[in-house]
Write an enzyme that holds these catalytic residues in place. Structure first.
Site, PDB file in Angstrom:
ATOM      1  N   CYS A 178       1.368  29.315 -16.037  1.00 58.08           N
ATOM      2  CA  CYS A 178       0.935  29.712 -17.394  1.00 58.08           C
ATOM      3  C   CYS A 178       0.093  28.558 -17.906  1.00 58.08           C
ATOM      4  O   CYS A 178       0.708  28.330 -19.100  1.00 58.08           O
ATOM      5  CB  CYS A 178       1.883  30.540 -18.107  1.00 58.08           C
ATOM      6  SG  CYS A 178       2.632  31.732 -17.051  1.00 58.08           S
TER       7      CYS A 178
ATOM      8  N   PRO B  54       0.674  -1.204  -0.053  1.00 54.24           N
ATOM      9  CA  PRO B  54       0.012   0.025  -0.055  1.00 54.24           C
ATOM     10  C   PRO B  54       0.935   1.136  -0.086  1.00 54.24           C
ATOM     11  O   PRO B  54       1.946   1.416   0.728  1.00 54.24           O
ATOM     12  CB  PRO B  54      -0.549  -0.071   1.385  1.00 54.24           C
ATOM     13  CG  PRO B  54       0.092  -0.903   2.224  1.00 54.24           C
ATOM     14  CD  PRO B  54       0.824  -1.646   1.179  1.00 54.24           C
ATOM     15  N   GLY B  55       0.556   2.194  -0.875  1.00 52.27           N
ATOM     16  CA  GLY B  55       1.262   3.499  -0.922  1.00 52.27           C
ATOM     17  C   GLY B  55       0.244   4.667  -0.343  1.00 52.27           C
ATOM     18  O   GLY B  55       0.306   5.319   0.798  1.00 52.27           O
ATOM     19  N   ARG B  56      -0.863   4.978  -1.250  1.00 53.50           N
ATOM     20  CA  ARG B  56      -1.614   6.215  -1.082  1.00 53.50           C
ATOM     21  C   ARG B  56      -2.581   5.849   0.473  1.00 53.50           C
ATOM     22  O   ARG B  56      -2.690   6.993   1.262  1.00 53.50           O
ATOM     23  CB  ARG B  56      -2.827   6.036  -2.140  1.00 53.50           C
ATOM     24  CG  ARG B  56      -3.769   7.069  -2.139  1.00 53.50           C
ATOM     25  CD  ARG B  56      -4.771   6.935  -3.059  1.00 53.50           C
ATOM     26  NE  ARG B  56      -4.605   6.618  -4.393  1.00 53.50           N
ATOM     27  CZ  ARG B  56      -4.345   7.250  -5.341  1.00 53.50           C
ATOM     28  NH1 ARG B  56      -4.288   8.684  -5.398  1.00 53.50           N
ATOM     29  NH2 ARG B  56      -3.901   6.735  -6.442  1.00 53.50           N
TER      30      ARG B  56
ATOM     31  N   ARG C  46      -2.002  16.354  -9.163  1.00 56.03           N
ATOM     32  CA  ARG C  46      -3.014  15.187  -9.212  1.00 56.03           C
ATOM     33  C   ARG C  46      -4.157  15.984 -10.063  1.00 56.03           C
ATOM     34  O   ARG C  46      -4.843  15.321 -10.961  1.00 56.03           O
ATOM     35  CB  ARG C  46      -3.361  14.852  -7.825  1.00 56.03           C
ATOM     36  CG  ARG C  46      -2.146  14.037  -7.330  1.00 56.03           C
ATOM     37  CD  ARG C  46      -2.431  13.042  -6.148  1.00 56.03           C
ATOM     38  NE  ARG C  46      -3.181  11.952  -6.589  1.00 56.03           N
ATOM     39  CZ  ARG C  46      -4.523  11.650  -6.538  1.00 56.03           C
ATOM     40  NH1 ARG C  46      -5.327  12.763  -5.932  1.00 56.03           N
ATOM     41  NH2 ARG C  46      -5.154  10.984  -6.993  1.00 56.03           N
TER      42      ARG C  46
HETATM   43  N1  LLP Z   1       2.518  -1.568  -6.206  1.00 57.86           N
HETATM   44  C1  LLP Z   1       2.522  -1.583  -7.358  1.00 57.86           C
HETATM   45  C2  LLP Z   1       3.141  -2.315  -8.218  1.00 57.86           C
HETATM   46  C3  LLP Z   1       2.416  -0.165  -7.893  1.00 57.86           C
HETATM   47  O1  LLP Z   1       2.365   0.379  -9.293  1.00 57.86           O
HETATM   48  C4  LLP Z   1       1.581   0.727  -7.106  1.00 57.86           C
HETATM   49  C5  LLP Z   1       1.280   2.215  -7.660  1.00 57.86           C
HETATM   50  C6  LLP Z   1       1.458   0.416  -5.634  1.00 57.86           C
HETATM   51  C7  LLP Z   1       1.828  -0.599  -5.163  1.00 57.86           C
HETATM   52  C8  LLP Z   1       0.920   1.525  -4.856  1.00 57.86           C
HETATM   53  O2  LLP Z   1      -0.460   1.704  -4.998  1.00 57.86           O
HETATM   54  P1  LLP Z   1      -1.398   2.564  -3.998  1.00 57.86           P
HETATM   55  O3  LLP Z   1      -1.515   1.647  -2.825  1.00 57.86           O
HETATM   56  O4  LLP Z   1      -0.652   3.846  -3.675  1.00 57.86           O
HETATM   57  O5  LLP Z   1      -2.559   2.854  -4.729  1.00 57.86           O
HETATM   58  N2  LLP Z   1       0.160   9.041  -9.278  1.00 57.86           N
HETATM   59  C9  LLP Z   1      -1.232   8.222  -9.223  1.00 57.86           C
HETATM   60  C10 LLP Z   1      -1.196   7.185  -8.505  1.00 57.86           C
HETATM   61  C11 LLP Z   1      -0.082   6.004  -9.303  1.00 57.86           C
HETATM   62  C12 LLP Z   1       0.127   4.661  -8.829  1.00 57.86           C
HETATM   63  C13 LLP Z   1       1.217   3.846  -9.325  1.00 57.86           C
HETATM   64  N3  LLP Z   1       1.386   2.498  -8.815  1.00 57.86           N
HETATM   65  C14 LLP Z   1      -2.045   9.300  -8.395  1.00 57.86           C
HETATM   66  O6  LLP Z   1      -1.595  10.395  -8.067  1.00 57.86           O
HETATM   67  O7  LLP Z   1      -3.331   8.859  -8.225  1.00 57.86           O
END
Ligand code: LLP
Length: 421
Positions: free
Chosen positions: A346, A276-278, A314
């Site tokens: 701009c 998890p990231g987000r 975003r």
């Molecule tokens: N694992 C892999 C292989 C991924 O490609 C990603 C996210 C994650 C984990 C983490 O996903 P999360 O839990 O954060 O949803 N910049 C975009 C989001 C791009 C996500 C890319 N991959 C945004 O601002 O919505």
């Protein structure tokens, strides 16, 4: 839940008034809450209790060393997607055996660095990449632990730019070809196949796509075992969404996600990894900005703020919604006004919100963009020669600048002038 709440009409980050940080570091800036980061990590960790597991934070969401150290201290692993992220994780003190290497185009150099420094596993995305990992491992005289990322052809029902699990997406190998690819992997002496990897997209707001993908992974696990592979680890990717608005249709909670993992995969006896990231960083961060001008338009007012699309991309890139709130709360019952909230860059795309109803705001007021902790600072650029904005970490009643604002000279002096000029 997060720790950015009003007290007596003033927005606080944990126990620190946001206005106090603004006075100390200037605007715009990112501000993260330690308590929220820790809480979100623990939610996942607890959701998988009872199964052997490792939560590998997808550090692409927010990769400041201080954030990595905060999470690593709780036992987090890291999911990295570049040599730069690998180096950052190592620099933050994360041991190699807690780092998984994802990413669709790992270079020979990146593979070399990870194999030399220590790595938990590579999540392999293609057969050509598999061949290079094998070669580098043989050169170094080591065996590279791998999973293969399978593309389950599942619709994640999210924004097209962040969906990754359909056959039209560039990620992984088609699940229909998995047995063939695993047979090939098993024949390469520099590799040790240990499991399966899947990640279907980001900001998923329903469990159903996860269920479809994980059921396919369960079936594949049985098939690969029948083929003689030892499948002991399943990496399930990240992707669980967060509430960007305070409405009722909140995405599923980590506990519900954990229950689904147990239900679909628990019987296999595999170690589970998630990335998890987000959900860990998103609501643990805000971007604070100052209003420069309020300009009358024909049917609306333009709130021109000192943050811009280069600082938080975003909305411009994904039409993303961020709640935007005043740092000093308006009096109750005051009539709202209609604003387009825009940055100074701009481009018309430098618009954070259109026709947003907000309490009256004046030049000089501070506002906060909520849910900006993930994919905020890390996606920033210096477009329009705007220096990268600082990052601040709050912990209880203390705060620290964890990345300072560079001076204009520092930014300019990274350029070098060729001799002929
Ligand atoms: N694992 C892999 C292989 C991924 O490609 C990603 C996210 C994650 C984990 C983490 O996903 P999360 O839990 O954060 O949803 N910049 C975009 C989001 C791009 C996500 C890319 N991959 C945004 O601002 O919505």
């Amino acid at each position: 839940m997060d720790h950015f709440l009003y007290r007596d009409g003033a927005l606080f980050a944990e126990d620190v008034p946001v206005a106090e940080i603004a006075a100390a570091v200037g605007t715009p800036f990112y501000c993260y809450s330690t308590a929220t980061l820790e809480r979100h990590f623990r939610l996942f960790d607890e959701a998988l209790e009872g199964m052997e597991h490792l939560v590998c934070y997808a550090m692409k969401a927010a990769s400041n060393q201080a954030i990595l150290k905060t999470l690593a201290a709780l036992g987090a692993g890291m999911d990295v997607v570049s040599g730069g992220e690998y180096a950052r994780a190592i620099a933050a003190g994360v041991p190699g055996e807690r780092i998984v290497f994802s990413g669709v185009g790992k270079t020979r150099e990146e593979i070399h660095a990870a194999l030399s420094g220590g790595i938990r596993q590579f999540n392999v995305e293609s057969e050509p990449e598999m061949a290079v990992i094998n070669e580098v491992a043989l050169e170094l005289g080591v065996v590279a632990p791998i999973t293969v990322r399978v593309n389950p052809d599942v619709d994640a029902k999210t924004h097209a730019k962040i969906a990754t699990g359909k056959s039209e997406n560039k990620f992984g190998i088609p699940i229909s070809r998995a047995r063939e690819v695993y047979a090939h992997a098993a024949s390469l002496p520099g590799l040790k196949v240990i499991g399966i990897d899947v990640h279907i997209g980001s900001q998923l707001t329903q469990l159903e796509p996860f269920r479809l993908a994980y059921e396919k992974v369960a079936q594949l696990t049985e098939e690969l075992r029948a083929d003689g592979h030892e499948i002991t680890r399943l990496d399930l990717g990240g992707g669980l969404g967060i509430p960007y608005t305070r409405s009722n249709d909140a995405p599923p909670l980590p506990t519900e996600y954990g229950a689904l993992v147990k239900e679909t995969l628990g019987h296999l006896g595999c170690e589970i990894e998630i990335e998890p990231g987000r959900l860990i960083a998103g609501n643990a961060g805000i971007m604070v900005s100052k209003v420069i001008y309020v300009k009358e338009g024909e049917d609306r007012e333009f709130m021109i703020v000192d943050g811009a699309m280069n600082d938080l991309i975003r909305p411009a890139m994904y039409e993303a919604h961020h709640d935007i709130v005043p740092v000093v709360e308006a009096e109750a019952g005051i009539e709202k006004r209609r604003y387009d909230i825009v940055g100074p860059v701009c481009e018309s795309g430098d618009t954070f919100a259109k026709e947003r109803m907000m309490e009256p705001i004046a030049a000089g007021d501070l506002i906060a963009f909520r849910s900006a902790g993930a994919y905020g600072a890390v996606m920033a650029s210096e477009y329009n020669s705007r220096p990268l904005i600082p990052e601040v970490l709050v912990n209880g009643d203390q705060f620290a600048v964890i990345r300072r604002r560079p001076t204009l000279d520092e930014m300019i002096n990274r350029d070098t002038i060729p001799e002929w000029l």
